[in-house]
Design a protein around this motif. Structure first.
Motif, short mmCIF file in Angstrom:
data_model
loop_
_atom_site.label_atom_id
_atom_site.label_comp_id
_atom_site.label_asym_id
_atom_site.label_seq_id
_atom_site.Cartn_x
_atom_site.Cartn_y
_atom_site.Cartn_z
N LEU A 67 31.34 30.48 44.00
CA LEU A 67 31.24 31.90 43.67
C LEU A 67 32.49 32.68 44.13
O LEU A 67 32.95 33.60 43.45
N LEU A 68 32.99 32.29 45.31
CA LEU A 68 34.21 32.95 45.79
C LEU A 68 35.37 32.68 44.84
O LEU A 68 36.20 33.55 44.58
N GLN B 243 36.63 36.83 37.75
CA GLN B 243 35.79 37.80 37.08
C GLN B 243 36.59 38.97 36.49
O GLN B 243 36.23 39.50 35.44
N GLU C 204 28.29 28.76 46.95
CA GLU C 204 28.92 29.97 47.51
C GLU C 204 30.44 29.88 47.43
O GLU C 204 31.13 30.85 47.11
N GLU D 298 35.03 31.94 41.68
CA GLU D 298 34.75 32.60 40.41
C GLU D 298 34.98 34.11 40.50
O GLU D 298 35.29 34.76 39.49
N ALA D 299 34.82 34.67 41.70
CA ALA D 299 35.04 36.12 41.85
C ALA D 299 36.47 36.52 41.52
O ALA D 299 36.75 37.64 41.06
N GLN D 300 37.37 35.57 41.77
CA GLN D 300 38.76 35.85 41.44
C GLN D 300 38.98 35.86 39.93
O GLN D 300 39.90 36.53 39.43
#
Length: 619
Positions: free
Chosen positions: A363-364, A370, A360, A366-368
């Motif tokens: 993922l946070l 994306q 998780e 990686e969200a940056q």
């Protein structure tokens, strides 16, 4: 494992061998043949209509194993008596059925085990396999069996070859079938560089030990009970008895020692020139034996004590008990392994939870990123769609090719099915011809029976006619008897007249008394001649009785002249003997009448007896 379970394992192979199409069903005709053969080898009476009555409500199609099992239990296995049959014959029957279908080997290969050894390995597999169908043997039991065979060959077991074999296929980890096991034995990996005769002897020894319940066998010296001399015998130890023979072939059994809880084994000191002695004591006798060395004595005493212990514990087989113990150990080991796996799964779950939280966080992060890779993802998506379309076209082409191959295989199967149907039609036509021939033979037998009945009726009618003729002869004989009685009355009257003449002759006798001395010798000679005449009369009566015998077919009627010619009445010219001749003739007349009456009665009795037997000849 009881006797029923052992028999069911062998019968299961016979049933599956008859299932040629592998549909789980077998035709009723094949089941009838299988049931008849099972009843024969199990020594129980076979009811040929029981199968039809059992499946009367079923359709005319084949019978599955689940449908055959109630019939097998009710009509066959429930009637089995332990000890009344030889189980090896049942195994040989089922092996013959299943080997023709499943056991295909290259007989030219030097590593293929002989047919007899393959049968023994099959029996050993059935003994050690799990009580689940289809029958498989777990790797532990395979290793145990191979170790026993290697131990009998006095070689070291190579575990690497077995591990490589089980590592080839992941399915075999749960167990292997008997055909895979025989294929492994025929490959020669386990018996590489060993002579086939040695392998056969080892397989036979393990077979006798495990399947035949032979705890130990070998040569021992035994002291006799009567002569007290020592003889070398081949001993075979089983849980219930200790038998000894003259040789290893076990053909001439010299004795059988029954083992029970009252038996015991003792080690004896060396004496009588024998060493390594021990004795087996029973309630009635003590058997003294001598082994070749101390190791053999220890092995024999331990084996006999084991047999006695098994009898006391109520166990009939050592290896059945060992198999159950190994199964319990496997189950306990599996339970421990299962608990360890559960613990590992719990730890994995915790690890996965930790990794999930870390994911998780990733993922946070990686969200940056994306937003920066959106254009790259779109381009990649277009490339993936193009590749997917290309792969879809390739898949469609492969499916079309597979469909064509499957259609060809289906056509081949249909042609084979048509060929089987044609063979079946030919067999039915041949059966119809045989039935027609049997019907013609039955018709011919019925016609012959009808002809015999007509002939019997003719014989009865002929016998009735002979009875009528016999009754008429009996009436004639009664009339003849009455006539003879009247003649007898007339003879009595004549005798009275002759008695008066006798009185007159007595007076004449007084006149010739002076000449008596002179004629005494003539009188003696006349008496001798009279005795000879009476003897001849008796002989004549015997000849007449023989002539009264009915003449059978093919016999000649004897002539009366030959019997009468032998009878000569001596002449008496002396006038002094006329009186005696007259009285003698009267007595002879009475005797001849009585003989006639007796002969007539005998003739009547003979005619009655012959008439009762249906063999009287009509004169």
């Amino acid at each position: 494992m009881d006797l029923r379970s052992e028999l069911l394992k062998s019968i299961w192979y016979g049933f599956t061998a008859l299932d040629l199409e592998k549909s789980g069903k077998v035709s009723k005709s094949q089941l009838k043949v299988l049931s008849h053969n099972l009843c024969t080898v199990l020594s129980i009476p076979h009811d040929p209509v029981a199968l039809e009555e059992h499946f009367r409500d079923d359709d005319d199609g084949p019978v599955s194993s689940q449908g055959y099992m109630p019939y097998l239990n009710k009509y066959i296995l429930d009637k089995v008596i332990e000890g009344s049959f030889i189980k090896e014959n049942v195994d040989e029957l089922c092996w013959t059925l299943t080997a023709k279908k499943n056991y295909q080997t290259d007989k030219t290969s030097s590593t293929v085990v002989p047919e007899r050894d393959a049968f023994r390995l099959w029996c050993l597999f059935n003994f050690l396999s799990e009580d689940k169908y289809p029958l498989v043997m777990v790797p532990d039991e395979v290793e145990y069996l191979l170790k026993k065979i290697c131990m009998s060959m006095s070689i070291e077991f190579n575990c690497v070859e077995l591990e490589d074999f089980f590592s080839q296929d992941s399915v075999q980890q749960s167990g292997i079938t008997v055909w895979v096991f025989l294929k492994m034995m025929n490959s020669g990996k386990m018996t590489r560089g060993i002579d086939k005769s040695i392998v056969s002897m080892a397989i036979e020894e393990v077979y006798r030990e495990i399947v035949g319940d032979v705890l130990k066998e070998g040569y021992l010296w035994k002291k006799g009970q009567l002569r007290r001399n020592w003889k070398e015998r081949w001993f075979t130890l089983r849980p219930s008895n200790l038998s000894y023979y003259t040789g290893e072939d076990r053909k001439d059994c010299q004795g059988n020692i029954v083992l029970d809880g009252n038996c015991c084994v003792e080690v004896l000191p060396d004496r009588d020139g024998k060493r390594c002695m021990f004795c087996l004591k029973t309630l009635s006798k003590t058997y003294e034996m001598s082994a070749s060395d101390t190791k053999q004595r220890q092995e024999w005493t331990t084996a006999i004590q084991t047999a006695i212990r098994l009898h006391v514990e109520g166990k009939t087989s050592l290896h059945k008990d060992l198999k159950l113990k190994r199964r319990e150990q496997r189950e306990q080991r599996e339970k421990r392994q299962q608990s360890k796996e559960e613990e590992l799964q719990r730890l994995r779950a915790l690890q996965e939870e930790r990794e999930r939280k870390l994911a998780e966080l990733d993922l946070l992060k990686e969200a940056q990123k994306q937003a920066q890779v959106l254009l790259e993802q779109d381009e990649q998506r277009r490339r993936q769609q193009h590749e997917q379309l290309q792969r879809a076209l390739e898949v469609q082409l492969r499916e079309a090719e597979e469909a064509r191959v499957s259609m060809q295989a289906e056509m081949v199967l249909k042609e084979e099915e048509a060929e089987r149907q044609r063979k079946r039609i030919k067999e039915l036509e041949e059966m119809q011809k045989r039935l027609e021939e049997a019907l013609q033979q039955e018709i011919k037998a019925r016609l012959d029976e009808e002809a015999f009945r007509y002939a019997q009726a003719g014989l009865l009618a002929e016998e009735e006619e002979k009875m009528k003729a016999l009754m008429s002869l009996q009436e004639e004989q009664e009339e003849y008897i009455l006539k003879t009685q009247r003649e007898k009355q007339e003879l009595k009257q004549e005798m009275e007249v002759k008695s008066r003449s006798l009185d007159e002759a007595q007076r004449q006798l007084e006149e010739v008394r002076a000449n008596r001395h002179r004629v005494d010798q003539d009188v003696v000679a006349a008496q001798r001649k009279l005795r000879q005449a009476s003897t001849n009369v008796k002989h004549w009566n015997v000849q007449m009785n023989r002539l009264m015998r009915p003449i059978g077919p093919g016999e000649k009627r004897p002539s009366l002249g030959s019997s009468f010619s032998s009878f000569q009445i001596p002449t008496q010219r002396d006038p002094g003997l006329r009186l005696r001749r007259r009285s003698g003739s009267e007595d002879q007349d009475e005797e001849s009448k009585e003989n006639v009456d007796n002969s007539a009665g005998c003739d009547l009795e003979k005619r009655h007896s012959h008439a009762s037997n249906g063999d009287m000849d009509i004169p």
